[in-house]
Structures are given as structure tokens and as C-alpha cells.
Design an enzyme around this catalytic site. Sequence first.
Site, mmCIF file in Angstrom:
data_model
loop_
_atom_site.group_PDB
_atom_site.id
_atom_site.type_symbol
_atom_site.label_atom_id
_atom_site.label_comp_id
_atom_site.label_asym_id
_atom_site.label_seq_id
_atom_site.Cartn_x
_atom_site.Cartn_y
_atom_site.Cartn_z
ATOM 1 N N HIS A 2 -69.668 19.221 10.329
ATOM 2 C CA HIS A 2 -69.988 18.366 11.479
ATOM 3 C C HIS A 2 -70.982 17.302 11.044
ATOM 4 C CE1 HIS A 2 -71.958 17.211 15.262
ATOM 5 N NE2 HIS A 2 -70.885 17.674 15.891
ATOM 6 N N ARG A 29 -66.270 14.707 13.016
ATOM 7 C CA ARG A 29 -65.551 15.795 12.365
ATOM 8 C C ARG A 29 -64.150 15.311 12.016
ATOM 9 N NH1 ARG A 29 -65.585 20.425 16.640
ATOM 10 N NH2 ARG A 29 -65.914 18.714 18.100
ATOM 11 N N LYS A 88 -61.284 14.010 14.653
ATOM 12 C CA LYS A 88 -61.958 13.726 15.918
ATOM 13 C C LYS A 88 -62.042 12.219 16.121
ATOM 14 C CE LYS A 88 -62.794 17.896 17.376
ATOM 15 N NZ LYS A 88 -62.252 18.392 18.670
ATOM 16 N N ASP A 131 -67.163 7.718 17.313
ATOM 17 C CA ASP A 131 -68.267 7.815 18.272
ATOM 18 C C ASP A 131 -69.443 7.049 17.678
ATOM 19 O OD1 ASP A 131 -70.551 8.589 19.746
ATOM 20 O OD2 ASP A 131 -69.719 10.559 20.194
ATOM 21 N N CYS A 146 -72.579 7.190 18.012
ATOM 22 C CA CYS A 146 -73.793 7.896 17.592
ATOM 23 C C CYS A 146 -73.725 8.287 16.122
ATOM 24 C CB CYS A 146 -74.051 9.122 18.455
ATOM 25 S SG CYS A 146 -72.969 10.537 18.134
ATOM 26 N N TYR A 147 -72.489 8.459 15.604
ATOM 27 C CA TYR A 147 -72.349 8.811 14.190
ATOM 28 C C TYR A 147 -72.589 7.620 13.269
ATOM 29 C CZ TYR A 147 -70.708 13.226 15.947
ATOM 30 O OH TYR A 147 -70.635 14.430 16.595
ATOM 31 N N ASP A 194 -70.647 5.134 23.619
ATOM 32 C CA ASP A 194 -69.901 5.893 22.617
ATOM 33 C C ASP A 194 -68.716 5.069 22.106
ATOM 34 O OD1 ASP A 194 -67.839 7.503 21.584
ATOM 35 O OD2 ASP A 194 -68.029 9.062 23.069
ATOM 36 N N ASP A 204 -75.662 4.743 27.454
ATOM 37 C CA ASP A 204 -76.750 5.695 27.680
ATOM 38 C C ASP A 204 -77.785 5.514 26.576
ATOM 39 O OD1 ASP A 204 -76.229 7.702 25.434
ATOM 40 O OD2 ASP A 204 -74.305 7.766 26.470
ATOM 41 N N HIS A 231 -76.859 7.050 22.862
ATOM 42 C CA HIS A 231 -75.959 6.239 22.049
ATOM 43 C C HIS A 231 -76.568 4.881 21.710
ATOM 44 C CE1 HIS A 231 -72.921 9.232 23.331
ATOM 45 N NE2 HIS A 231 -72.393 8.942 22.156
#
Length: 424
Positions: free
Chosen positions: A223, A266, A269, A272, A274-275, A325, A332, A335
Site C-alpha cells: 500500500h 495499490r 486501484k 488518487d 493524495c498519493y 481526490d 477537502d 487531499h
Amino acid sequence: QFALMVFRDDCYPTDTSREQLNTEASIVHAFRTFLTTVSEDEGDDCIQLKREQHVQWLKKALECLPRGFSSLDASRPWFVFWITHSLELLDALERSSLAPAVGAFLAKCQDPTGGLGGGPTQLPHLAPTYAGVAATYVSGGEALKALDRQTMYEFLMRMKNPAGGFVMHNEGETDMRGTYCALATASMLHIVTDELIEGVPEYIRECQAFDGGISSEPGTESHGGYTFCGLAAAAIIGRLDCLDVPLLLHWLAHRQMQEEGGFQGRTNKLVDSCYSFWQGAAFAVLWEAMRQQGVEVPEHFWMAPSSLQMYVMLACQAPNGGLRDKPGKNPDYYHTCYSLSGMSSSQWGPRTTDAPSGKTDVVGAPTNVLNRIDPFYNVLATQSVAAQEYYRGIRGPGQTEGAGYAKFVQREEEMLKLQESMEG
């Protein structure tokens, strides 16, 4: 060109593949919408970070959070960190007036036995503890004096699991978040000891999965968030040797999405934002840890910075401020923080003697550049150096910032001095 990169489902569609195709379509739509609304005469400057909108949106949150966030009352130190760190990245944080207020609030979140809770009188927990300590670095000044280092060390030792990891709170779960939160907190406060880190490298090694990424606990799936946590924890204490580095680098490099430009957390997936930090900044941590081991490292971070910045700016900016995201989601503070942090990490390359400030790779207008982060803690590099000077003067015998982090800071200080001499 977009059609050549589209996800292939091997003629066997599933819920996962359909969701991936829908996400790709929404992002390609955002890219095409941008291309159809600008002219060739505008040049690269037409790609812009909506700095003013983000700053106003964040400053409003410092005064009063929207009602919808009331369910996150146990994350109040996180909100302080997410919002203030986002503002410092945008060079819009007013530290002189904010530091006393941040220090006073975090002192109320501090448990008499050590550690910070998610709010005043709440159970001490490693996650808000890390967030609160990082927020003191962001604010600097008086905020650095708000926390009790002795009771903090006692709290961290109570959270230590005999297996080498750390539980998140009393009678809580043990996972890789705890390891990073504990060691990053100890490193920031200069309370790393041999006793605290005993067994940690072995625990991190057990959590590296067969594909190279790092999981929450032994035997589970790799992850992005846990990979950053495990890697950064190992790097802070100078124990990169506990990991299979080539396999880890291979896994990280394959998490940047071909069409979207951002990172997934991942395998199989969705992208996103945030990654952008959890995966993107891991390269900067890995580069420094490898350099310390004497490995010949390149003048880049093994990822595509322009693609990442395009994803953040063209697909993730909300019209009225804040980042999200992916298209279709609401903005938010979480993020926003990690989108901007990852974007900063991608803009600033490794520091070298030829370019002590680090070569920049900024997409779009020159004003899109963000302040440089310290990738180990995710605070501004300049704030980190200043806080290190403060804690060196008060730490006790046997207490350090961690062997790996000490070498990182030493090099940061050397590069900053070299940069000043070259500019002078």
C-alpha cells in the site's frame, strides 16, 4: 494519443476495470476541456495553480470548519497540520500570529501521561501525535515549546510492541502507521534512542511484500501510505538495509498511472491525488537514503514530475479553492495538503553541488512553484532546519534525531550554505 494509453481489460470487463475506464474518461475529459479553452498563443503560462482561491479557502477554514467535518472531531490536530502546511507551501502562512495559538491548542490536546489526543481530553493516539508535532514545526517559534518531551518519550515507549512495531493507542492495533508516527515524532523532538528503535528494522523487513511494496502488517497487501511510512521510518534511523531496495523502487515506479499522470495507492486501484505525496515523495526519501549508503544516484527521482503536476492542476483543482481526490469528488483539507506536498516534491529535484537549491521542474506559469518540503516529515525544509537547531540545544544524553535523518539535515545545511555563497 489518449486512446493509445487507455486501460486494457483483456476483453473480460469487471467492476474494477469499468471503474478504471470511467475514471480515465473523466480525467481525459478534464484534459481535453482545458485544451479546447486555451489558445496556442497563451503558451505554458495558461496552466495555473489557483493559488489565490486555495489560500482564501484555507484561511476561511482556520476560522471555522464547515459543519460537515464535525464527524472528524477526533482529528483536530490533523486539521491544524493539513491547513497550516498547505498555507506554508503556498507561501501564505502568517507564522508570527499563528504560532502562539497553535501551541496553546496543541498543549490542550496533550495527555498528562504523554502523547496527543484527537482533541482536548481525548485518548492519546500516535496519529494525532505525529500531526501535532509536525504542526509545531510548521508554526515554529513559541509552538515548539508547547509539548513535554519527557512524557512524550514515555508515551512512545508504552506504545512499543515487543514484535518491533508500535500500537496506535493503548490496546490498539499495530501497523506501519504506528512505526512511522512514533519514529517521526521522536526524530522531530530529538528523542530517538537505541531502546526506542530496537526491533524496528526487523519489523519493517517483515512487512515488505513479495512485490516490493510495504504493507500495514506482515502478510498483507502492499500500500502506498504504508510504503512511505515503512521507508521513511527505516531511512530516519539509517537502516535502509532492512529493505530490498531494487524491488521497492520497481514497485514505486509502477504506481504512477500512464494516462492520468497521478499515482495509485495499490495495484489495480484508481488514481488518487493524495498519493502525489505518499508515493511521489517516497522517491525523494529513497534517493537520500541510497545516497547515504554510497549508491550512485541519478539527478532525478525516478518519476515523471510533469505528468503528476498536470494531473493535480488540470484534474484536481476545485473552482472555488481546495483540491480533490479526482474529478467528481469534493475538495477537502487532506487531499489539498497531500496534493500540494506531492507537487512540491516533484518540482524540486535533488540538491547537488552544481545546483544546491535543486533543479526545478515546474509545469505551467512560474508562479506555480511551491515552497520546498522536507520529505521525511512533510514540512517546509527551511522550517525543519530551524527546528533542528532548537532541539539540538535541549536534547539529553543518548537522544538523537535518528542516524539517517541527522545525515540528511547535515547535507541540507551544507547545500543551503553553498546556495547562499553562490547567490552572494
